[in-house]
Motif scaffolding. Structure first.
Motif, mmCIF file in Angstrom:
data_model
loop_
_atom_site.group_PDB
_atom_site.id
_atom_site.type_symbol
_atom_site.label_atom_id
_atom_site.label_comp_id
_atom_site.label_asym_id
_atom_site.label_seq_id
_atom_site.Cartn_x
_atom_site.Cartn_y
_atom_site.Cartn_z
ATOM 1 N N ALA A 163 16.012 2.786 -0.479
ATOM 2 C CA ALA A 163 15.082 3.314 -1.474
ATOM 3 C C ALA A 163 14.090 2.249 -1.919
ATOM 4 O O ALA A 163 14.398 1.050 -1.912
ATOM 5 C CB ALA A 163 15.849 3.832 -2.688
ATOM 6 N N MET A 164 12.911 2.716 -2.313
ATOM 7 C CA MET A 164 11.909 1.863 -2.943
ATOM 8 C C MET A 164 11.770 2.335 -4.382
ATOM 9 O O MET A 164 11.507 3.518 -4.630
ATOM 10 C CB MET A 164 10.561 1.972 -2.234
ATOM 11 N N LEU A 165 11.967 1.435 -5.323
ATOM 12 C CA LEU A 165 11.820 1.746 -6.741
ATOM 13 C C LEU A 165 10.560 1.063 -7.254
ATOM 14 O O LEU A 165 10.372 -0.141 -7.066
ATOM 15 C CB LEU A 165 13.017 1.229 -7.549
ATOM 16 N N TRP A 166 9.704 1.855 -7.892
ATOM 17 C CA TRP A 166 8.542 1.307 -8.577
ATOM 18 C C TRP A 166 8.800 1.449 -10.071
ATOM 19 O O TRP A 166 8.936 2.564 -10.570
ATOM 20 C CB TRP A 166 7.278 2.052 -8.159
ATOM 21 N N LEU A 167 8.903 0.318 -10.762
ATOM 22 C CA LEU A 167 9.332 0.315 -12.160
ATOM 23 C C LEU A 167 8.192 -0.104 -13.085
ATOM 24 O O LEU A 167 7.486 -1.078 -12.804
ATOM 25 C CB LEU A 167 10.502 -0.653 -12.355
ATOM 26 N N LEU A 217 8.012 7.411 3.962
ATOM 27 C CA LEU A 217 8.600 7.574 2.633
ATOM 28 C C LEU A 217 8.678 9.040 2.240
ATOM 29 O O LEU A 217 7.911 9.875 2.728
ATOM 30 C CB LEU A 217 7.747 6.844 1.577
ATOM 31 N N THR A 218 9.594 9.328 1.304
ATOM 32 C CA THR A 218 9.541 10.587 0.588
ATOM 33 C C THR A 218 8.627 10.395 -0.622
ATOM 34 O O THR A 218 8.204 9.280 -0.916
ATOM 35 C CB THR A 218 10.947 10.998 0.108
ATOM 36 N N GLY A 219 8.325 11.477 -1.336
ATOM 37 C CA GLY A 219 7.530 11.329 -2.554
ATOM 38 C C GLY A 219 6.055 11.578 -2.331
ATOM 39 O O GLY A 219 5.624 12.130 -1.313
ATOM 40 N N ALA A 220 5.235 11.121 -3.291
ATOM 41 C CA ALA A 220 3.795 11.388 -3.254
ATOM 42 C C ALA A 220 3.112 10.690 -2.088
ATOM 43 O O ALA A 220 2.175 11.217 -1.495
ATOM 44 C CB ALA A 220 3.154 10.955 -4.577
ATOM 45 N N ALA A 221 3.554 9.471 -1.762
ATOM 46 C CA ALA A 221 2.983 8.736 -0.636
ATOM 47 C C ALA A 221 3.788 9.046 0.620
ATOM 48 O O ALA A 221 5.015 9.153 0.584
ATOM 49 C CB ALA A 221 2.990 7.242 -0.909
ATOM 50 N N THR A 241 -5.281 5.732 -0.425
ATOM 51 C CA THR A 241 -4.378 4.591 -0.524
ATOM 52 C C THR A 241 -4.314 4.112 -1.971
ATOM 53 O O THR A 241 -5.276 4.268 -2.731
ATOM 54 C CB THR A 241 -4.821 3.406 0.366
ATOM 55 N N GLN A 242 -3.181 3.558 -2.338
ATOM 56 C CA GLN A 242 -3.002 2.904 -3.634
ATOM 57 C C GLN A 242 -2.496 1.491 -3.355
ATOM 58 O O GLN A 242 -1.553 1.316 -2.574
ATOM 59 C CB GLN A 242 -2.012 3.678 -4.498
ATOM 60 N N THR A 243 -3.096 0.517 -3.994
ATOM 61 C CA THR A 243 -2.832 -0.879 -3.659
ATOM 62 C C THR A 243 -2.188 -1.628 -4.813
ATOM 63 O O THR A 243 -2.640 -1.525 -5.960
ATOM 64 C CB THR A 243 -4.155 -1.601 -3.296
ATOM 65 N N GLN A 244 -1.124 -2.379 -4.506
ATOM 66 C CA GLN A 244 -0.468 -3.245 -5.483
ATOM 67 C C GLN A 244 -0.385 -4.658 -4.888
ATOM 68 O O GLN A 244 0.212 -4.843 -3.818
ATOM 69 C CB GLN A 244 0.950 -2.749 -5.817
ATOM 70 N N LEU A 266 0.839 -1.193 0.000
ATOM 71 C CA LEU A 266 0.000 0.000 0.000
ATOM 72 C C LEU A 266 0.873 1.242 0.000
ATOM 73 O O LEU A 266 1.880 1.313 0.717
ATOM 74 C CB LEU A 266 -0.881 0.056 1.252
ATOM 75 N N HIS A 267 0.493 2.233 -0.819
ATOM 76 C CA HIS A 267 0.995 3.592 -0.700
ATOM 77 C C HIS A 267 -0.090 4.384 0.014
ATOM 78 O O HIS A 267 -1.254 4.385 -0.418
ATOM 79 C CB HIS A 267 1.270 4.197 -2.078
ATOM 80 N N VAL A 268 0.271 5.037 1.103
ATOM 81 C CA VAL A 268 -0.727 5.715 1.930
ATOM 82 C C VAL A 268 -0.404 7.202 2.001
ATOM 83 O O VAL A 268 0.696 7.596 2.400
ATOM 84 C CB VAL A 268 -0.761 5.130 3.358
ATOM 85 N N GLN A 269 -1.370 8.031 1.605
ATOM 86 C CA GLN A 269 -1.265 9.475 1.774
ATOM 87 C C GLN A 269 -2.047 9.868 3.024
ATOM 88 O O GLN A 269 -3.156 9.374 3.240
ATOM 89 C CB GLN A 269 -1.819 10.206 0.556
ATOM 90 N N VAL A 270 -1.464 10.746 3.841
ATOM 91 C CA VAL A 270 -2.095 11.092 5.112
ATOM 92 C C VAL A 270 -2.261 12.595 5.239
ATOM 93 O O VAL A 270 -1.628 13.373 4.526
ATOM 94 C CB VAL A 270 -1.262 10.561 6.314
ATOM 95 N N ARG A 271 -3.090 12.988 6.175
ATOM 96 C CA ARG A 271 -3.288 14.402 6.472
ATOM 97 C C ARG A 271 -2.015 14.951 7.124
ATOM 98 O O ARG A 271 -1.380 14.250 7.933
ATOM 99 C CB ARG A 271 -4.480 14.555 7.421
ATOM 100 N N PRO A 272 -1.592 16.142 6.776
ATOM 101 C CA PRO A 272 -0.368 16.711 7.358
ATOM 102 C C PRO A 272 -0.371 16.620 8.885
ATOM 103 O O PRO A 272 -1.374 16.917 9.539
ATOM 104 C CB PRO A 272 -0.384 18.165 6.884
ATOM 105 N N GLY A 273 0.749 16.173 9.430
ATOM 106 C CA GLY A 273 0.893 16.078 10.880
ATOM 107 C C GLY A 273 0.429 14.774 11.486
ATOM 108 O O GLY A 273 0.530 14.588 12.705
#
Length: 341
Positions: free
Chosen positions: A246-250, A94-98, A129-132, A66-73
């Motif tokens: 690092a996490m690489l998504w290819l 993580l850094t980045g969008a998630a 969330t984004q699921t793979q 899962l890539h999880v985006q959260v509310r700031p803080g």
């Protein structure tokens, strides 16, 4: 950790159940030195020896990222809530969008639907969330070791494969064999003991489960040789001088997915590699000593493959949980069996 500590930890990663004497002979150190140093690292929480399942073949479920985006803080509290779930294996910042990355094991498709729609989404702070879903694993973290040993030392430590796993032998290889086998009730009990302590002695297994020592030895060996259970020495890469993770998504052209996955999985900097569903077809976890080394990996290893059409590179800034083990900074804690289901 000094240079010798790191070599001994690497040896333990190659063969987590090896005796101190076996490790000492392989790396050219006295058994007492090996025992003193590794026992200290284990006692202080820098290293934990555990075991992870081949979830698909044991019937425990299918790994999902899962890539999880959260509310700031709220990243810390969301990471804690995810880590407390028994079905999460790893949780990272993580850094980045998630903001967070999470690996969980779902026992079924219906369970995954409930987890995503009614459980993870209800955690306070989760925005999206984004699921793979994992389709095929090329390398697990249990199969990686720090790059501080010679090929001869690794060969001396690595257990010999059973006859049906030797080159040229009939039958599927470990990567090819993915039929669900499941575990018998006794095997599940043994697996639970190994997951709690990957170095547990055969005599202790026999005492705990009221079976004979030969039976305990045979069953433990069978679980490991059949690769239903993978012993693992868990340690934060930063303690080994590998400061960048690092996490690489290819995105990989379908005809090249298997070849690229196998080649990347064989690289010493790659801790984990798997094919997944989603917008990117391959996930790769990489460790490096510094950003310049990661840049060389990106240009000299990833960039070599024309089958790769796109890369999403994120850095792991903190691990909250790895291999079902909770983290406190650079320390690895014991299993948290009271976690919420």
């Amino acid at each position: 950790m000094d240079v010798l500590d790191r070599r001994l930890v690497a040896a333990l990663q190659v063969s987590p159940r090896a005796s101190w004497g076996e490790i000492g002979r392989a790396v050219g150190e006295h058994e007492r030195t090996v025992a003193r140093r590794l026992q200290r690292l284990i006692a202080e929480g820098f290293v934990r020896v555990t075991a992870i399942y081949d979830d698909l073949r044991t019937g425990h479920g299918r790994p999902v990222h899962l890539h999880v985006q959260v509310r700031p803080g709220t990243a810390t509290q969301v990471a804690k809530a995810l880590a407390e779930r028994r079905d999460t294996r790893s949780v990272y910042s993580l850094t980045g969008a998630a903001d967070l990355g999470c690996e969980l094991v779902s026992p079924s498709r219906e369970a995954l639907h409930r987890i995503l729609s009614a459980q993870v989404s209800e955690i306070d702070g989760v925005l999206q969330t984004q699921t793979q879903v994992v389709l095929h694993t090329f390398r697990t973290v249990a199969e990686w070791h720090a790059p501080f040993l010679t090929e001869r030392e690794v060969a001396e430590l690595r257990p010999a494969p059973p006859p049906d796993r030797l080159p040229g032998a009939a039958g599927p290889s470990p990567l090819e064999q993915r039929d669900e086998e499941g575990l018998s009730p006794l095997e599940q009990e043994i697996a639970d003991l190994l997951a709690a302590d990957g170095r547990i002695a055969f005599t202790t297994v026999a005492e705990r489960l009221d079976i004979s020592v030969p039976t305990a030895r045979r069953r433990v060996t069978s679980l490991i040789e059949r690769r239903l259970l993978l012993p693992r020495a868990e340690v934060e890469p930063a303690l080994l001088g590998l400061e960048v993770e690092a996490m690489l998504w290819l995105k990989v052209r379908p005809h090249g997915l298997d070849l690229v996955g196998q080649r990347l999985a064989a690289h010493p900097d790659v801790r984990y590699c798997a094919a997944t569903t989603g917008t990117h077809s391959l996930i790769v976890q990489v460790v490096a000593a510094h950003e310049a080394a990661l840049y060389r990996f990106m240009t000299g290893v990833v960039g070599r493959h024309d089958e790769i059409t796109d890369v999403d590179l994120t850095l792991i800034t903190r691990a909250h949980k790895r291999g079902h083990l909770h983290k406190s900074g650079l320390l690895t804690l014991d299993h948290h069996w009271e976690a919420t289901p």
